[in-house]
Design a protein around this motif. Structure first.
Motif, PDB file in Angstrom:
ATOM      1  N   PHE A  94      -5.738  14.583  34.610  1.00  0.00           N
ATOM      2  CA  PHE A  94      -5.015  13.346  34.291  1.00  0.00           C
ATOM      3  C   PHE A  94      -4.980  12.389  35.479  1.00  0.00           C
ATOM      4  N   ILE A  95      -5.100  12.906  36.701  1.00  0.00           N
ATOM      5  CA  ILE A  95      -5.166  12.033  37.872  1.00  0.00           C
ATOM      6  C   ILE A  95      -6.527  11.337  37.920  1.00  0.00           C
ATOM      7  N   ARG A  96      -7.563  12.068  37.566  1.00  0.00           N
ATOM      8  CA  ARG A  96      -8.891  11.464  37.494  1.00  0.00           C
ATOM      9  C   ARG A  96      -8.902  10.346  36.445  1.00  0.00           C
ATOM     10  N   THR A  97      -8.225  10.572  35.339  1.00  0.00           N
ATOM     11  CA  THR A  97      -8.137   9.552  34.297  1.00  0.00           C
ATOM     12  C   THR A  97      -7.372   8.328  34.791  1.00  0.00           C
ATOM     13  N   ALA A  98      -6.285   8.557  35.522  1.00  0.00           N
ATOM     14  CA  ALA A  98      -5.504   7.438  36.061  1.00  0.00           C
ATOM     15  C   ALA A  98      -6.331   6.623  37.044  1.00  0.00           C
ATOM     16  N   LYS A 101      -8.751   4.484  35.122  1.00  0.00           N
ATOM     17  CA  LYS A 101      -8.108   3.316  34.521  1.00  0.00           C
ATOM     18  C   LYS A 101      -7.899   2.192  35.518  1.00  0.00           C
ATOM     19  N   GLY A 102      -8.054   2.485  36.805  1.00  0.00           N
ATOM     20  CA  GLY A 102      -7.914   1.459  37.826  1.00  0.00           C
ATOM     21  C   GLY A 102      -6.504   1.312  38.358  1.00  0.00           C
ATOM     22  N   LEU A 103      -5.662   2.313  38.173  1.00  0.00           N
ATOM     23  CA  LEU A 103      -4.303   2.242  38.701  1.00  0.00           C
ATOM     24  C   LEU A 103      -4.336   2.285  40.226  1.00  0.00           C
ATOM     25  N   SER A 104      -3.378   1.639  40.845  1.00  0.00           N
ATOM     26  CA  SER A 104      -3.333   1.625  42.305  1.00  0.00           C
ATOM     27  C   SER A 104      -2.993   3.018  42.830  1.00  0.00           C
ATOM     28  N   ARG A 105      -3.373   3.260  44.065  1.00  0.00           N
ATOM     29  CA  ARG A 105      -3.126   4.562  44.677  1.00  0.00           C
ATOM     30  C   ARG A 105      -1.624   4.876  44.743  1.00  0.00           C
ATOM     31  N   ALA A 106      -0.825   3.865  45.086  1.00  0.00           N
ATOM     32  CA  ALA A 106       0.623   4.074  45.170  1.00  0.00           C
ATOM     33  C   ALA A 106       1.206   4.422  43.808  1.00  0.00           C
ATOM     34  N   ARG A 107       0.758   3.747  42.761  1.00  0.00           N
ATOM     35  CA  ARG A 107       1.258   4.038  41.416  1.00  0.00           C
ATOM     36  C   ARG A 107       0.870   5.452  40.987  1.00  0.00           C
ATOM     37  N   ILE A 108      -0.345   5.856  41.297  1.00  0.00           N
ATOM     38  CA  ILE A 108      -0.784   7.204  40.945  1.00  0.00           C
ATOM     39  C   ILE A 108       0.080   8.242  41.661  1.00  0.00           C
ATOM     40  N   VAL A 109       0.317   8.022  42.951  1.00  0.00           N
ATOM     41  CA  VAL A 109       1.077   9.008  43.725  1.00  0.00           C
ATOM     42  C   VAL A 109       2.538   9.058  43.283  1.00  0.00           C
TER      43      VAL A 109
END
Length: 135
Positions: free
Chosen positions: A31-35, A38-46
């Motif tokens: 799911f992190i690979r998917t995020a 999708k182009g989510l920012s690194r801060a949003r992913i973390v």
């Protein structure tokens, strides 16, 4: 402030190491690979995806370690001359004051049980995939 900081530092290294290893494990999930795709920012992913999933195994550890913190109170209160339950327990043990020893032990046991209960109840708040209802 200094006694509270001393007690807080007691487990900070352990918890930070556990959160780090848990975050590394979560970072390798699909799911992190998917995020990322999708182009989510690194801060949003973390902060939105990784940290809530990585903190779940650490919450029960905090509940279990309440007993360790209660034991650390004796040392911290003795060093800083801070009157509290730890110093009361130590003085009661030295004077063999059985009713006070039983009272402090009972109060500590209740605090440990409540800490574990609150830690177990906090997990579904952090991770909505965990359901506390019986099926």
């Amino acid at each position: 402030m200094l006694p509270a900081l001393t007690l807080g530092l007691l487990g900070s290294g352990w918890y930070s190491r556990m959160v780090r290893s848990s975050m590394i494990e979560v970072l390798h999930q699909d799911f992190i690979r998917t995020a990322r795709a999708k182009g989510l920012s690194r801060a949003r992913i973390v902060f939105v995806h990784v940290l809530p999933n990585a903190i779940v195994p650490v919450i029960p550890m905090i509940g279990i370690d309440i007993g360790v913190f209660m034991g650390g109170l004796v040392v911290v209160e003795s060093v800083f001359g801070w009157p509290g339950i730890g110093q009361l327990a130590w003085q009661s043990i030295q004077q063999v004051d059985i009713p006070v020893i039983v009272g402090v032990t009972t109060l500590s046991a209740v605090a440990i049980v409540l800490g574990n209960l609150l830690a177990d109840l906090a997990i579904p708040l952090v991770d909505p995939r965990i359901d506390i209802k019986q099926h």
